[in-house]
Enzyme design. Structure first.
Site, PDB file in Angstrom:
ATOM      1  N   GLU A 278       3.618 -15.409  25.963  1.00  0.00           N
ATOM      2  CA  GLU A 278       2.376 -14.658  25.697  1.00  0.00           C
ATOM      3  C   GLU A 278       2.709 -13.196  25.444  1.00  0.00           C
ATOM      4  OE1 GLU A 278      -0.353 -16.223  25.041  1.00  0.00           O
ATOM      5  OE2 GLU A 278       0.614 -18.087  25.635  1.00  0.00           O
ATOM      6  N   TRP A 281       3.658 -13.062  21.981  1.00  0.00           N
ATOM      7  CA  TRP A 281       2.530 -12.963  21.038  1.00  0.00           C
ATOM      8  C   TRP A 281       2.079 -11.507  20.906  1.00  0.00           C
ATOM      9  CZ3 TRP A 281       0.540 -16.089  17.487  1.00  0.00           C
ATOM     10  CH2 TRP A 281       0.810 -17.463  17.569  1.00  0.00           C
ATOM     11  N   TRP A 309     -18.471 -14.591   2.887  1.00  0.00           N
ATOM     12  CA  TRP A 309     -18.931 -14.348   4.254  1.00  0.00           C
ATOM     13  C   TRP A 309     -20.439 -14.124   4.192  1.00  0.00           C
ATOM     14  CZ3 TRP A 309     -14.993 -14.923   7.597  1.00  0.00           C
ATOM     15  CH2 TRP A 309     -13.700 -14.603   7.180  1.00  0.00           C
ATOM     16  N   ASN A 345      -8.950 -15.708  27.363  1.00  0.00           N
ATOM     17  CA  ASN A 345      -8.434 -15.958  26.007  1.00  0.00           C
ATOM     18  C   ASN A 345      -9.057 -17.190  25.352  1.00  0.00           C
ATOM     19  OD1 ASN A 345      -6.534 -15.557  23.746  1.00  0.00           O
ATOM     20  ND2 ASN A 345      -5.679 -17.492  24.483  1.00  0.00           N
ATOM     21  N   TRP A 363     -14.930 -11.631  10.188  1.00  0.00           N
ATOM     22  CA  TRP A 363     -14.324 -11.417  11.509  1.00  0.00           C
ATOM     23  C   TRP A 363     -14.356  -9.946  11.914  1.00  0.00           C
ATOM     24  CZ3 TRP A 363     -10.377  -7.983  11.284  1.00  0.00           C
ATOM     25  CH2 TRP A 363      -9.692  -7.856  10.081  1.00  0.00           C
ATOM     26  N   TRP A 386      -8.525 -12.066  16.151  1.00  0.00           N
ATOM     27  CA  TRP A 386      -9.654 -12.413  15.276  1.00  0.00           C
ATOM     28  C   TRP A 386      -9.190 -13.128  14.021  1.00  0.00           C
ATOM     29  CZ3 TRP A 386     -14.716 -12.883  15.855  1.00  0.00           C
ATOM     30  CH2 TRP A 386     -15.277 -12.359  17.016  1.00  0.00           C
TER      31      TRP A 386
END
Ligand code: FAD
Length: 488
Positions: A278, A281, A309, A345, A363, A386
């Site tokens: 993590e 990430w 969108w 998360n 987003w 996102w």
């Protein structure tokens, strides 16, 4: 000239321990001036959101107190960093400036400052205090940056070579009392009229010492993390994100502590490996932002910018922000965010999927809301998170993955405890219906005291319809077409 002071400029590294630039400044033998600049004026700087301002206020207070306890003073200035730092150098006659490197768009500001300083005969030294491995050291075989996490993570683990933990200074030189410092209160980072921060203060304690305590407590209970990290109803994750965001603790120290727990056989290697990935990430998001500084505004895959969108109806957007969509897990997450400045998360993914897939909103709208409301709002992680969910980013979830909020709730909050704690008006529902109250019979609803449309909303959109619509629009956008105006 041993009497000339040296300056250490704090930025996203609000800590004394394991701060290599600070240790180098202290090790120079010169008096060290410690400064923080609230920069909301430099061109291109994105002002931090309201929840982050709250955190910054407390973090600076904690840092200032720690420095004062060691005989020093934290000098606070507000304005464009380039001007303020130049002023400080002139006022103090500093011969050198040190800081920890940044990796987003702000590095252009840093480059200009470095050029100014060097031209003026002031030495600049910069350090890595924020990442496990810096983007410049992480080049893929193609010579460019990495675009996929797995090879990035493999390469990072092969390259990681942490410098030794930098011991925090024992004592600071006294700073000339006539050197001007703003009063922290004058920055008005703490909200007033209304002061909505009480529930955030209950959930978190900012500051370096609190960060270290949090890490210790978490490593003591890391057992099962690899599985429980997906369960918002359990306290299975570290909640270190705001501490890492403000650099109250660095990833290097977190890495060392996790490895030490593993070596002492206090933790299952599988849990430690998952936890460290993590952190990987986190490095990966910064790596992506380094290579695409516009990533927090534009789709990493630029072809998605032209996608059809939809502009969400104001009522739908408010329902999402305020946790009134009629999908309990979405509403629980959005309320947790509003109350505590943080969201689990798994639920960030579900709520983000709802906005970008079910409501088909760009987003960026969600990124901006999170930017304002998260205490851990981070230019790299927020945009990458996102875009991962929206399917527009590097190594993103495929566009055809549309989270089903009810199934997600049933899988990751099986008894509905997370929903019950954040959506108390549904607390009386049996677990079977807690994630889909619209399927409960009238007597079941009545017994639980739920009246759909009155005490709790009906779903603002039908998920099955929304999923089909999203698949159509995303499928076309992925091929570079726009359906603007043709969709309904
Ligand atoms: P743990 O599971 O304990 O993980 C330890 C640390 O690893 C975290 O503190 C964090 O620094 C890092 N980390 C964990 N998961 C991720 C991830 N998926 N991506 C990058 N780093 C990660 N994280 C932020 O720090 N700031 C943000 O603004 C942010 N916005 C997000 C928006 C969306 C839509 C999504 C899906 C994710 C976002 N994340 C963000 C990533 C992640 O949700 C949080 O880092 C995590 O929930 C923090 O909780 P924790 O500290 O308990 O994590």
């Amino acid at each position: 000239m041993p009497d000339r002071p040296t300056l250490f400029w704090f930025r996203d590294d609000l800590r004394l321990a394991d701060n290599p630039g600070l240790a180098a400044a202290q090790g120079s033998g010169q008096p060290v001036i410690l400064a923080y600049i609230l920069d909301d004026l430099s061109p291109g700087v994105r002002p931090i959101g309201a929840a982050s301002r709250w955190w910054l206020d407390k973090s600076l207070r904690a840092l200032g107190e720690r420095i004062a306890a060691k005989g020093g003073r934290l000098i606070l200035r507000r304005g464009a960093a380039r001007t303020e730092l130049a002023n400080l150098v002139v006022e103090t006659n500093a011969s050198a400036v040190r800081w920890s490197r940044r990796y987003g768009p702000a590095r252009e500001i840093d480059a200009r400052i470095e050029a100014d300083m060097t031209a003026g005969g002031v030495r600049v030294e910069t350090f890595n205090a924020s990442l496990l491995v810096e983007p410049v050291q992480m080049t893929a075989a193609s010579g460019a940056g990495y675009k996929v996490f797995t090879p990035f993570w493999r390469a990072l683990q092969a390259r990681i070579d942490l410098s030794p933990h930098a011991i925090e200074p024992g004592k600071f030189a006294t700073t000339d009392p006539s050197l001007r410092s703003d009063a922290l209160d004058s920055w008005e980072l703490h909200p007033v009229n209304p002061d909505w921060s009480a529930s955030i203060a209950e959930a978190f304690e900012p500051g370096e010492l609190a960060a270290r305590r949090r890490l210790r407590t978490f490593l003591g209970t890391i057992d099962g993390y690899a599985e429980s990290r997906n369960r918002p109803d359990l306290s299975g994750v570290s909640r270190l994100s705001p501490h890492l965001r403000f650099g109250e603790i660095g990833p290097a120290d977190v890495w060392r502590a996790a490895k030490a727990a593993e070596e002492a056989e206090n933790a299952d290697p599988a849990d430690i490996a998952k936890f460290l990935s993590e952190l990987g990430w986190r490095d990966f998001s910064h790596h992506l932002l380094y290579h695409d500084p516009e990533m927090s505004r534009l789709c990493w895959r630029r072809d998605f910018e032209d996608m059809a969108w939809r502009t969400p109806a104001p009522a739908d957007l408010s329902a999402w922000k305020e946790g009134r969509t009629g999908y309990p897990i979405v509403d629980a997450g959005m309320r947790q965010l509003w109350a505590t400045g943080w969201m689990h998360n798994r639920v960030r993914m579900i709520t983000a999927s709802f906005l970008t897939k079910d409501l088909l909103a760009h987003w960026r709208i969600g990124e901006e809301w999170f930017w304002d409301t998260l205490v851990d709002a981070d230019e790299a992680n927020n945009a990458a998170g996102w875009q991962w969910v929206a399917g527009t980013g590097a190594d993103a979830s495929p566009y055809f993955r549309v989270f089903n909020p009810s199934l997600q709730g049933e899988t990751f909050d099986p008894e509905g405890e997370y929903v019950r704690s954040w959506v108390p008006e549904l607390a009386g529902l049996p677990s079977k219906f807690i994630h889909r109250p619209w399927e409960a019979s009238a007597p079941v609803l009545a017994q639980a005291g739920v009246e759909l449309g009155a005490t709790y909303p009906r779903p603002i959109i039908d998920h099955a319809f929304a999923r089909r619509r999203a698949l159509g629009v995303y499928g076309v956008a992925g091929k570079g077409f726009s359906l603007e105006g043709k969709l309904h």
